[in-house]
Design a protein around this motif. Structure first.
Motif, PDB file in Angstrom:
ATOM      1  N   GLY A  74       0.762  -1.268  -0.175  1.00 44.92           N
ATOM      2  CA  GLY A  74      -0.053   0.046  -0.123  1.00 44.92           C
ATOM      3  C   GLY A  74       0.835   1.220  -0.300  1.00 44.92           C
ATOM      4  N   ALA A  76      -3.293   1.593  -0.135  1.00 45.92           N
ATOM      5  CA  ALA A  76      -4.389   1.310  -1.190  1.00 45.92           C
ATOM      6  C   ALA A  76      -5.537   2.085  -1.111  1.00 45.92           C
ATOM      7  CB  ALA A  76      -4.344  -0.201  -1.215  1.00 45.92           C
ATOM      8  N   LEU A  88      -9.965  -3.399  -0.415  1.00 50.08           N
ATOM      9  CA  LEU A  88      -8.859  -2.656  -0.736  1.00 50.08           C
ATOM     10  C   LEU A  88      -8.573  -3.072  -2.195  1.00 50.08           C
ATOM     11  CD1 LEU A  88      -8.407  -3.081   2.348  1.00 50.08           C
ATOM     12  CD2 LEU A  88      -6.138  -2.419   2.185  1.00 50.08           C
ATOM     13  N   SER A 333      -5.631   3.506   5.243  1.00 51.61           N
ATOM     14  CA  SER A 333      -4.618   2.523   4.684  1.00 51.61           C
ATOM     15  C   SER A 333      -3.455   3.413   5.059  1.00 51.61           C
ATOM     16  CB  SER A 333      -4.830   2.164   3.332  1.00 51.61           C
ATOM     17  OG  SER A 333      -4.933   3.102   2.585  1.00 51.61           O
ATOM     18  N   ASN A 336       2.027   0.083   4.561  1.00 50.31           N
ATOM     19  CA  ASN A 336       1.413  -1.451   4.238  1.00 50.31           C
ATOM     20  C   ASN A 336       0.421  -1.804   5.179  1.00 50.31           C
ATOM     21  OD1 ASN A 336       3.154  -1.530   1.680  1.00 50.31           O
ATOM     22  ND2 ASN A 336       5.047  -1.625   3.107  1.00 50.31           N
TER      23      ASN A 336
END
Length: 344
Positions: A74, A76, A88, A333, A336
């Motif tokens: 991400g 994301a 996602l 998000s 990651n």
């Protein structure tokens, strides 16, 4: 299924725009006075909290699992359905995360970036959820519907120069798609109405991570390309809710005195309050914008781009998607990972 990746930097960015927050039943969740300057965001007066929900902000990969055992690449684009499930956008796939934090494959493939009904689905850059369980994604110039069972069909192909970024869906089933050159409303019939910007631009790659959200009345909230937030009513009338055109920064304030850097996602709380993921060059902030345009910072600190859980404002890794669950919780998000923000 498990596919690990080498440790990734938390600054790895997946092209996206916002995902959409909604009302208390989440809906896949938007006069200029010149001003200038920037400043330091004001911390929230009451205490909320910031915590890790799933994944690891630094250690990226594609691993299904629960909580910190899951891995994402991400930040994301993200959306939320009426049951509180998160979805996602991912390369070649859409991933689902339950309210308990369990991540799994929802549609697409972790290993095969093929075609779905003739539309390339290598990477979804924007994602939105409708009240009936359908998902809508942008992938390149394609706008694609994903059924609750994961079946797909292409709804529209954008004009040259447009690469879909942010997407939202209103209660009537109209899609709002924002790109790097313009924003349009696409009706269920397929008819398209330009809300701002231009419809096409030959030789231009109009790809922009910018947030878009729509309320129950059909009013669109849009992260404009000039560092402002636009409010566009159902008749197409546009007003600037906050920010000053061409002036970037992180200052809190009212209307034109506020500053934004890069609003990659927007989410509405159902009461007219807007939340924005502001992913600046050196600051990752969650901004709150009231219906009258008063801007404050609820999470993140200037100069901080790593996750610092605990009492708000804490610290955030690079931001992507942002949603509101209708119960006082924001999910973002970040790096990651997915973080959970309990609002004051």
């Amino acid at each position: 299924m498990r596919i690990t990746a080498a440790t990734l930097s938390a600054s790895l960015v997946l092209v996206l725009c916002a995902a959409c927050g909604g009302s208390t039943t989440p809906v896949a969740a938007g006069s200029v006075t010149p001003g200038g300057g920037s400043g330091t965001p004001t911390p929230p007066a009451a205490t909320g909290s910031l915590g890790l929900f799933a994944g690891n902000p630094v250690d990226g990969g594609i691993v299904d699992g629960s909580g910190e055992a899951a891995r994402f690449v991400g930040p994301a684009a993200m959306t939320i359905d009426a049951g509180g499930n998160l979805y996602l956008a991912a390369t070649c796939a859409i991933r689902k995360v339950t309210p308990a934090g369990a991540a799994s494959l929802f549609a697409g493939s972790y290993t095969n970036c093929g075609s779905l009904d003739g539309s390339a689905f290598p990477s979804a850059s924007g994602i939105a959820a409708a009240a009936d369980g359908r998902l809508f994604i942008t992938s390149g110039r394609n706008v694609i519907e994903v059924s609750p069972a994961g079946a797909t069909r292409t709804l529209a192909v954008l004009e040259p120069g447009n690469l879909g970024g942010g997407i939202a869906v209103d209660a009537a089933g109209n899609l709002i798609v924002a790109t790097g050159i313009g924003t349009r409303r696409i009706a269920p019939s397929g008819a398209s109405t330009l809300l701002e910007g231009v419809a096409s631009a030959e030789g231009v790659s109009g790809n922009a991570r910018r947030g878009v959200a729509v309320d129950a009345a059909g009013t669109v909230y849009l992260a404009a390309l000039d560092n402002t937030i636009l409010r566009i009513d159902s008749a197409g009338n546009r007003t600037v809710l906050a920010g000053t055109p061409g002036s970037a920064g992180s200052a809190d304030g009212s209307g034109a005195t506020a500053r934004f850097s890069k609003l990659v996602a927007l989410a509405l709380d159902g009461q007219g309050t807007l939340y924005a993921a502001d992913a600046g060059a050196d600051s990752q902030l969650i901004r709150k914008i009231t219906p009258t345009g008063v801007v404050s910072t609820v999470a993140g600190k200037p100069g901080v781009a790593t996750l610092q859980p605990g009492a708000l404002p804490g610290g955030l890794a690079p931001l992507g998607g942002l949603v509101f669950d209708g119960k006082g919780i924001l999910y973002a998000s970040s790096g990651n990972a997915i973080v959970r923000i309990a609002l004051p």
